[in-house]
Design a protein around this motif. Structure first.
Motif, PDB file in Angstrom:
ATOM      1  N   ILE A   1       0.853  -1.185   0.000  1.00  0.00           N
ATOM      2  CA  ILE A   1       0.000   0.000   0.000  1.00  0.00           C
ATOM      3  C   ILE A   1       0.886   1.231   0.000  1.00  0.00           C
ATOM      4  CG2 ILE A   1      -1.581   1.345   1.458  1.00  0.00           C
ATOM      5  CD1 ILE A   1      -2.822  -1.381   2.262  1.00  0.00           C
ATOM      6  N   ARG A   2       0.599   2.142  -0.937  1.00  0.00           N
ATOM      7  CA  ARG A   2       1.297   3.430  -0.991  1.00  0.00           C
ATOM      8  C   ARG A   2       0.260   4.531  -1.070  1.00  0.00           C
ATOM      9  NH1 ARG A   2       6.699   2.397  -2.997  1.00  0.00           N
ATOM     10  NH2 ARG A   2       6.704   0.415  -4.095  1.00  0.00           N
ATOM     11  N   THR A   3       0.602   5.723  -0.640  1.00  0.00           N
ATOM     12  CA  THR A   3      -0.324   6.836  -0.844  1.00  0.00           C
ATOM     13  C   THR A   3      -0.186   7.316  -2.276  1.00  0.00           C
ATOM     14  OG1 THR A   3       1.306   8.439  -0.131  1.00  0.00           O
ATOM     15  CG2 THR A   3      -0.140   7.552   1.561  1.00  0.00           C
ATOM     16  N   VAL A   4      -1.280   7.896  -2.798  1.00  0.00           N
ATOM     17  CA  VAL A   4      -1.256   8.353  -4.187  1.00  0.00           C
ATOM     18  C   VAL A   4      -0.415   9.615  -4.328  1.00  0.00           C
ATOM     19  CG1 VAL A   4      -2.720   9.338  -6.006  1.00  0.00           C
ATOM     20  CG2 VAL A   4      -3.401   7.217  -4.847  1.00  0.00           C
ATOM     21  N   GLU A   5      -0.452  10.478  -3.274  1.00  0.00           N
ATOM     22  CA  GLU A   5       0.248  11.770  -3.391  1.00  0.00           C
ATOM     23  C   GLU A   5       1.763  11.636  -3.365  1.00  0.00           C
ATOM     24  OE1 GLU A   5      -2.159  11.873  -0.632  1.00  0.00           O
ATOM     25  OE2 GLU A   5      -3.769  12.424  -1.996  1.00  0.00           O
ATOM     26  N   ASN A   6       2.288  10.777  -2.506  1.00  0.00           N
ATOM     27  CA  ASN A   6       3.741  10.683  -2.407  1.00  0.00           C
ATOM     28  C   ASN A   6       4.140   9.276  -1.989  1.00  0.00           C
ATOM     29  OD1 ASN A   6       3.887  10.399   0.533  1.00  0.00           O
ATOM     30  ND2 ASN A   6       3.038  12.451   0.506  1.00  0.00           N
ATOM     31  N   GLU A   7       5.416   9.001  -1.962  1.00  0.00           N
ATOM     32  CA  GLU A   7       5.864   7.650  -1.655  1.00  0.00           C
ATOM     33  C   GLU A   7       6.629   7.589  -0.343  1.00  0.00           C
ATOM     34  OE1 GLU A   7       7.277   5.271  -4.746  1.00  0.00           O
ATOM     35  OE2 GLU A   7       5.477   5.667  -5.911  1.00  0.00           O
ATOM     36  N   GLU A   8       6.320   8.504   0.568  1.00  0.00           N
ATOM     37  CA  GLU A   8       7.027   8.513   1.846  1.00  0.00           C
ATOM     38  C   GLU A   8       6.619   7.360   2.742  1.00  0.00           C
ATOM     39  OE1 GLU A   8       6.054  12.282   3.418  1.00  0.00           O
ATOM     40  OE2 GLU A   8       7.628  13.334   2.334  1.00  0.00           O
ATOM     41  N   TYR A   9       5.414   6.811   2.479  1.00  0.00           N
ATOM     42  CA  TYR A   9       4.873   5.755   3.345  1.00  0.00           C
ATOM     43  C   TYR A   9       4.651   4.483   2.544  1.00  0.00           C
ATOM     44  CZ  TYR A   9       1.853   3.547   6.873  1.00  0.00           C
ATOM     45  OH  TYR A   9       1.315   2.699   7.799  1.00  0.00           O
ATOM     46  N   ILE A  10       5.136   3.373   3.062  1.00  0.00           N
ATOM     47  CA  ILE A  10       4.919   2.059   2.436  1.00  0.00           C
ATOM     48  C   ILE A  10       4.442   1.098   3.511  1.00  0.00           C
ATOM     49  CG2 ILE A  10       6.060   0.049   1.408  1.00  0.00           C
ATOM     50  CD1 ILE A  10       8.031   1.962   0.103  1.00  0.00           C
ATOM     51  N   TYR A  11       3.406   0.353   3.195  1.00  0.00           N
ATOM     52  CA  TYR A  11       2.896  -0.657   4.132  1.00  0.00           C
ATOM     53  C   TYR A  11       2.755  -1.952   3.350  1.00  0.00           C
ATOM     54  CZ  TYR A  11      -0.173  -2.630   7.801  1.00  0.00           C
ATOM     55  OH  TYR A  11      -0.743  -3.401   8.794  1.00  0.00           O
ATOM     56  N   LEU A  12       3.453  -2.987   3.813  1.00  0.00           N
ATOM     57  CA  LEU A  12       3.499  -4.260   3.103  1.00  0.00           C
ATOM     58  C   LEU A  12       2.743  -5.323   3.905  1.00  0.00           C
ATOM     59  CD1 LEU A  12       6.653  -5.875   1.618  1.00  0.00           C
ATOM     60  CD2 LEU A  12       5.467  -7.049   3.445  1.00  0.00           C
ATOM     61  N   ILE A  13       1.909  -6.096   3.209  1.00  0.00           N
ATOM     62  CA  ILE A  13       1.171  -7.176   3.897  1.00  0.00           C
ATOM     63  C   ILE A  13       1.450  -8.491   3.177  1.00  0.00           C
ATOM     64  CG2 ILE A  13      -1.050  -7.894   4.845  1.00  0.00           C
ATOM     65  CD1 ILE A  13      -2.234  -5.261   4.040  1.00  0.00           C
ATOM     66  N   LEU A  14       1.801  -9.509   3.966  1.00  0.00           N
ATOM     67  CA  LEU A  14       1.971 -10.837   3.379  1.00  0.00           C
ATOM     68  C   LEU A  14       0.590 -11.437   3.127  1.00  0.00           C
ATOM     69  CD1 LEU A  14       4.934 -12.562   5.245  1.00  0.00           C
ATOM     70  CD2 LEU A  14       4.943 -11.170   3.177  1.00  0.00           C
ATOM     71  N   PRO A  15       0.428 -12.148   2.021  1.00  0.00           N
ATOM     72  CA  PRO A  15      -0.855 -12.791   1.753  1.00  0.00           C
ATOM     73  C   PRO A  15      -1.027 -14.040   2.613  1.00  0.00           C
ATOM     74  CG  PRO A  15       0.691 -13.365   0.045  1.00  0.00           C
ATOM     75  CD  PRO A  15       1.419 -12.435   0.978  1.00  0.00           C
ATOM     76  N   VAL A  16      -2.269 -14.492   2.747  1.00  0.00           N
ATOM     77  CA  VAL A  16      -2.541 -15.748   3.433  1.00  0.00           C
ATOM     78  C   VAL A  16      -2.818 -16.797   2.366  1.00  0.00           C
ATOM     79  CG1 VAL A  16      -4.063 -16.907   5.081  1.00  0.00           C
ATOM     80  CG2 VAL A  16      -3.520 -14.482   5.379  1.00  0.00           C
ATOM     81  N   ARG A  17      -2.150 -17.952   2.472  1.00  0.00           N
ATOM     82  CA  ARG A  17      -2.416 -19.050   1.530  1.00  0.00           C
ATOM     83  C   ARG A  17      -3.624 -19.815   2.033  1.00  0.00           C
ATOM     84  NH1 ARG A  17       3.157 -21.297  -0.820  1.00  0.00           N
ATOM     85  NH2 ARG A  17       4.392 -19.427  -0.490  1.00  0.00           N
TER      86      ARG A  17
END
Lengths: 374, 374
Positions: A356-372
């Motif tokens: 997940i990133r914000t549309v306005e800028n790339e200062e914030y990144i949030y990563l989620i692992l998927p569930v199998r």
């Protein structure tokens, strides 16, 4: 000690240091608040040996001195004092006399000699950053930290500083949050990397204001020292090696499906889906399936004993149709923290992490692992 | 069933009946909310077998019918639905389909056949009183009821009606609260005396509005029935003989010291004193000593391990100087409930009960037994 101050002074000071008052009974003196009158300042201090918080206020000091008062009783009492001038004076035998209007009360305290002294800082790094920025960074990153004390490194928040760039990272190994920021003040030396307890970071957010005032940061061998105006906070650091977070985050070029969606809409849907909790699973979470095609995001969740949900959200899709399953709580946490009207959800496929990133800028990144799920 | 309604309808109905949803797992159907669509009305009902609450709203009924949905999940879910039109429809196999915008969810429910039916009222007494008045009476009286289930009569609130006068009483044998009121509507027959669970009374206060609208009351052999607009509440009565409260309250003529004092001032002092809790005493209360002479009320409290307090309040004293010791909590409860700028505290001596009355009128009486300290 003997001082004149106002009710508001006492309420403010106590409220600032209160979070560091220990709830444990192992060392009774730590359930107290140290009051110290010196050079026309009244200093409040509390510590649970993990963190220590100090707050200094200008007051009229008639006689210098110190006393330790019971934290819980003192904080309840000062809230209930009448507004206006309060006179505080040590009695013989470690009591504190509190006079107001035609009335007075005496609180039984302790000698300050038993109160632990603060560790000295052997400053390796000194710098400063805007309080409002650091506060926001903490709020966006701390959510991803682990509460599992058996792996201390993941209960912490990484503070990585190179020249004038600061990076804050937290991960519980299921998701990872990363936020970049800029140092405002000078930084000496130019590089540091420390793991700070996330509980400490949340307290730093609490003492930081919503203004551009500087937050001073000093990092020593084992401690970190924050100063915001008249408030200081000292905390231990977490020892250990933080995982190499750069390797975990896939490059943007690998993204196969880039979904632009309104944050609020996706959050509300996720909140509804998150109510379908699988009670048979110990950690009480719900799985949420996201399926995207033709500018429609389909969201599904299902708990046999409660019911099921199916929703559709209009989105903009660049790239291929795909699907992925997340723990709904991890998605919800991100959507609450992101603070942007729209986000990009970048997917590589059902078995790769979503970003997940914000549309306005790339200062914030949030990563989620998927569930199998198969 | 099949209906159209709004999110607000669902949130309102659920919030009204929610308090009667059972938390116990003994009879799973009682953790549900019964929904009933009939004659353009949707009725919500919940019961824990002690009380039952009903709420009926006008909605568009496409097809009549009933279903029982899980209370906790349904109430969390409706709060999170988007605003606007919601379509509810029974599925085969006791599910409820909820459609909104482009989305839908299905909640697994139960047949309404398992849901207990309401007891029929064999009305002995019917009458009505203003909702705002009854609500205020409850708030002033219920505070004195006991929480000790081993003596059920004292957990109740007495409702004594003679002609157009209603008297509400509660006591835990340490203090007693009494409030008088006037019936607005007709009363048939003209006399009744019943003990209603105080928990029921607090729910009646919650469903009563702050307006002059009538609250209808019907008393049967074992039940009492309250109706406020579109909401009904049925509760069991408590069996037993209520103590003769008139004999407990000393006549005004016996009063030897009549103290007129500002309610807020005395409350704030009592709150400060109440923090001096004696930990060695199981019920955790503080004793507060009141001493009056020369238009000054002196208040003292002392807990050896914490500290002590001494305050002075200006008062008007008619009669003799005297002193008395109270449990500070009983005094605090009265001063919070009294809703008057000034009160009279009437004392006979250190060993007789103290009486609190409002200065403006005598509709409210609160009696506190003194504590013997010697």
């Amino acid at each position: 000690m003997h001082i004149n101050c106002t009710k508001d002074d006492l309420v403010y000071g106590v409220q600032i240091v209160n979070r560091a008052v220990s709830n444990k009974n192992t060392l009774p003196i730590l359930s107290g608040i140290l009051l110290k009158a010196e050079q026309n300042k009244l200093t409040f201090r509390a510590t649970d040996l993990e963190i220590a918080i100090d707050c200094s206020l200008d007051v009229e000091v008639i006689e210098e001195g110190t006393i330790v008062v019971p934290g819980k009783y003192f904080s309840e009492m000062v809230k209930r004092l009448p507004s206006g001038l309060i006179n505080l004076k040590n009695t013989d035998n470690f009591g504190l006399e509190v006079k107001y209007e035609q009335s007075e009360l005496v609180i039984n305290g302790h000698s300050s000699e038993e109160f632990p002294s603060l560790p000295e800082i052997n400053g390796h790094m000194k710098g400063s950053i805007r309080q409002d920025l650091f506060k926001k960074m903490i709020k966006q990153v701390a959510i991803a930290a682990s509460a599992d004390e058996s792996r201390p490194v993941f209960t912490g928040t990484l503070l990585d500083v190179v020249e004038n760039q600061v990076i804050m990272v937290a991960t519980d190994t299921h998701r990872l949050a990363l936020r970049e920021g800029i140092w405002e003040g000078a930084l000496v030396p130019e590089k540091i990397s420390v793991i700070i307890p996330t509980k400490t970071m949340l307290e730093v957010a609490r003492i930081s204001g919503d203004e551009e005032e500087p937050l001073l940061i000093e990092v020593g061998n084992n401690q970190v020292y924050f100063t915001a105006g008249n408030v200081s906070l000292i905390s231990r650091l977490i020892e250990g090696q933080y995982p190499s977070y750069r390797q975990v985050i896939p490059e943007s070029s690998k993204c196969k499906s880039k979904i632009r969606v309104r944050t609020k809409k996706l959050l509300e849907t996720t909140e509804r889906a998150s109510l379908l909790v699988r009670d048979e699973i110990k950690e009480r979470y719900s799985l949420i399936k996201l399926k995207v095609h033709d500018d429609i995001l389909e969201i599904e969740s299902h708990a046999p004993e409660i019911g099921r949900i199916y929703e559709e959200i209009p989105v903009f899709l660049e790239g291929e149709p795909t699907e992925i399953v997340f723990n709904s709580r991890y998605l919800m946490d991100a959507l609450k923290a992101v603070d942007a009207e729209e986000i990009y959800l970048e997917l590589i496929g059902p078995l790769s992490p979503g970003i997940i990133r914000t549309v306005e800028n790339e200062e914030y990144i949030y990563l989620i692992l998927p569930v199998r799920t198969s």
